[in-house]
Design a protein around this motif. Structure first.
Motif, PDB file in Angstrom:
ATOM      1  N   LYS A  10     -85.166  98.178  92.226  1.00  0.00           N
ATOM      2  CA  LYS A  10     -84.684  99.550  92.406  1.00  0.00           C
ATOM      3  C   LYS A  10     -85.824 100.572  92.303  1.00  0.00           C
ATOM      4  O   LYS A  10     -85.909 101.503  93.104  1.00  0.00           O
ATOM      5  CB  LYS A  10     -83.607  99.880  91.364  1.00  0.00           C
ATOM      6  N   TYR A  13     -88.441  99.977  95.287  1.00  0.00           N
ATOM      7  CA  TYR A  13     -87.903 100.430  96.580  1.00  0.00           C
ATOM      8  C   TYR A  13     -87.899 101.951  96.656  1.00  0.00           C
ATOM      9  O   TYR A  13     -88.245 102.531  97.700  1.00  0.00           O
ATOM     10  CB  TYR A  13     -86.488  99.889  96.805  1.00  0.00           C
ATOM     11  N   SER A  14     -87.516 102.605  95.559  1.00  0.00           N
ATOM     12  CA  SER A  14     -87.485 104.070  95.552  1.00  0.00           C
ATOM     13  C   SER A  14     -88.877 104.649  95.787  1.00  0.00           C
ATOM     14  O   SER A  14     -89.042 105.602  96.560  1.00  0.00           O
ATOM     15  CB  SER A  14     -86.922 104.562  94.213  1.00  0.00           C
ATOM     16  N   ALA A 179     -83.817 105.061  90.387  1.00  0.00           N
ATOM     17  CA  ALA A 179     -84.274 105.734  91.605  1.00  0.00           C
ATOM     18  C   ALA A 179     -85.151 106.932  91.276  1.00  0.00           C
ATOM     19  O   ALA A 179     -86.176 107.174  91.929  1.00  0.00           O
ATOM     20  CB  ALA A 179     -83.073 106.166  92.451  1.00  0.00           C
ATOM     21  N   ASP A 180     -84.767 107.686  90.250  1.00  0.00           N
ATOM     22  CA  ASP A 180     -85.586 108.839  89.841  1.00  0.00           C
ATOM     23  C   ASP A 180     -86.946 108.393  89.324  1.00  0.00           C
ATOM     24  O   ASP A 180     -87.964 109.056  89.558  1.00  0.00           O
ATOM     25  CB  ASP A 180     -84.877 109.641  88.753  1.00  0.00           C
ATOM     26  N   LEU A 183     -89.124 107.820  92.209  1.00  0.00           N
ATOM     27  CA  LEU A 183     -89.557 109.089  92.808  1.00  0.00           C
ATOM     28  C   LEU A 183     -90.670 109.741  92.002  1.00  0.00           C
ATOM     29  O   LEU A 183     -91.623 110.289  92.565  1.00  0.00           O
ATOM     30  CB  LEU A 183     -88.368 110.044  92.914  1.00  0.00           C
TER      31      LEU A 183
END
Length: 292
Positions: A10, A13-14, A179-180, A183
């Protein structure tokens, strides 16, 4: 060129997606070719390598200017500590051979603590080994992942009780969506290297939550009341070993003992900076619920 080790996860990928959206070349490094399709679809170059094969990993990293690495906990391994140490050494050897200019390592809140606090202690070992590399290093220390609550959501749905190893259940703690975290990692890779080496950055969500807050979010999503209930410490070992190996269980018991002291698994005082993700807890939990 950015090389992302563990790109199929996860976080990886992000990061890969954010870098590709910025129009940058990404080499996605993963063990399992079956997981390559989503990364290929966003335009990543695919390379296959295992963390415990330093030569193959070095070849996959070769030519990259910056590399993101992650240390996956082998939660079912008979010797979780031994396997993590082997992965740490494999990563460090590969990076030493490939000699990228920058290395971003996904680390953990609590990695600065000298005493044994379970899983964060393995990330202290990770950081210490990577400090030996001749590269600019970023240690991105992550708070607990919001998605980890997905393991007990089926119990909450079935019983209207959310089991929590955070005790007391009203104690707030740092947490972030995976996900954050990816980022934030991408943002750091896109910025020029700082003079500080290693650069330490802590990552957590927009605010801190308690187990009670998790139960309240699930109540809202499910349309019925869910209450958080602390699992008695005498039952931790049995509870963890339903899904994990005994060695991984010991790492998590030590972690939650430290968590429950309050304030120990946290930001390192007067060190680095804190970056906040934007995803609220309820939005991270929503995709973890079964379709209704």
């Amino acid at each position: 060129m950015f090389a992302i080790v563990g790109a199929a996860g996860k976080v990886g990928y992000s990061t890969s997606l954010a870098l590709r959206k910025a129009g940058l070349p990404v080499r996605a490094i993963l063990r399992d070719e079956a997981k390559a399709a989503p990364l290929s679809e966003i335009g990543c170059e695919i390379a296959l390598a295992d963390l415990r094969d330093p030569a193959a990993l070095a070849r996959s990293i070769a030519g990259a200017d910056a590399v993101q690495v992650i240390l996956p906990p082998p939660l079912r391994a008979e010797d979780a500590v031994g396997e993590m140490r082997q992965s740490i050494e494999g990563l460090a050897e590969a990076l030493g051979q490939a000699r990228p200019k920058r290395v971003l390592a996904i680390s953990d809140y609590g990695a600065q603590i000298a005493e044994d606090v379970g899983m964060p202690t393995m990330f202290r070992v990770f950081e210490e080994r990577l400090r030996q590399l001749d590269a600019h290093k970023i240690f991105l220390r992550s708070a607990e992942h919001m998605e980890g609550w997905g393991l007990v959501i089926p119990v909450a749905i079935a019983s209207a009780t959310l089991p929590s190893f955070h005790d007391p259940v009203d104690m707030k703690f740092p947490t972030i969506s995976a996900a954050d975290l990816g980022l934030i990692a991408a943002g750091l890779l896109l910025q020029p290297a700082t003079e500080e080496n290693p650069q330490v950055v802590h990552a957590e969500g927009p605010r801190r939550y308690s187990a009670n807050d998790v139960a309240a979010a699930l109540s809202q999503l499910l349309g019925r009341t869910v209450e958080a209930q602390a699992v008695p410490r005498s039952q931790w070992k049995e509870s963890f070993e339903r899904a994990l190996s005994p060695s991984a269980t010991e790492l998590l018991i030590n972690l939650y003992d430290a968590h429950n002291k309050g304030g120990l698994i946290d930001i390192e005082p007067q060190t680095g900076e804190v970056r906040h993700g934007a995803t609220e807890l309820i939005d991270a939990l929503r995709p973890l619920l079964p379709p209704q």
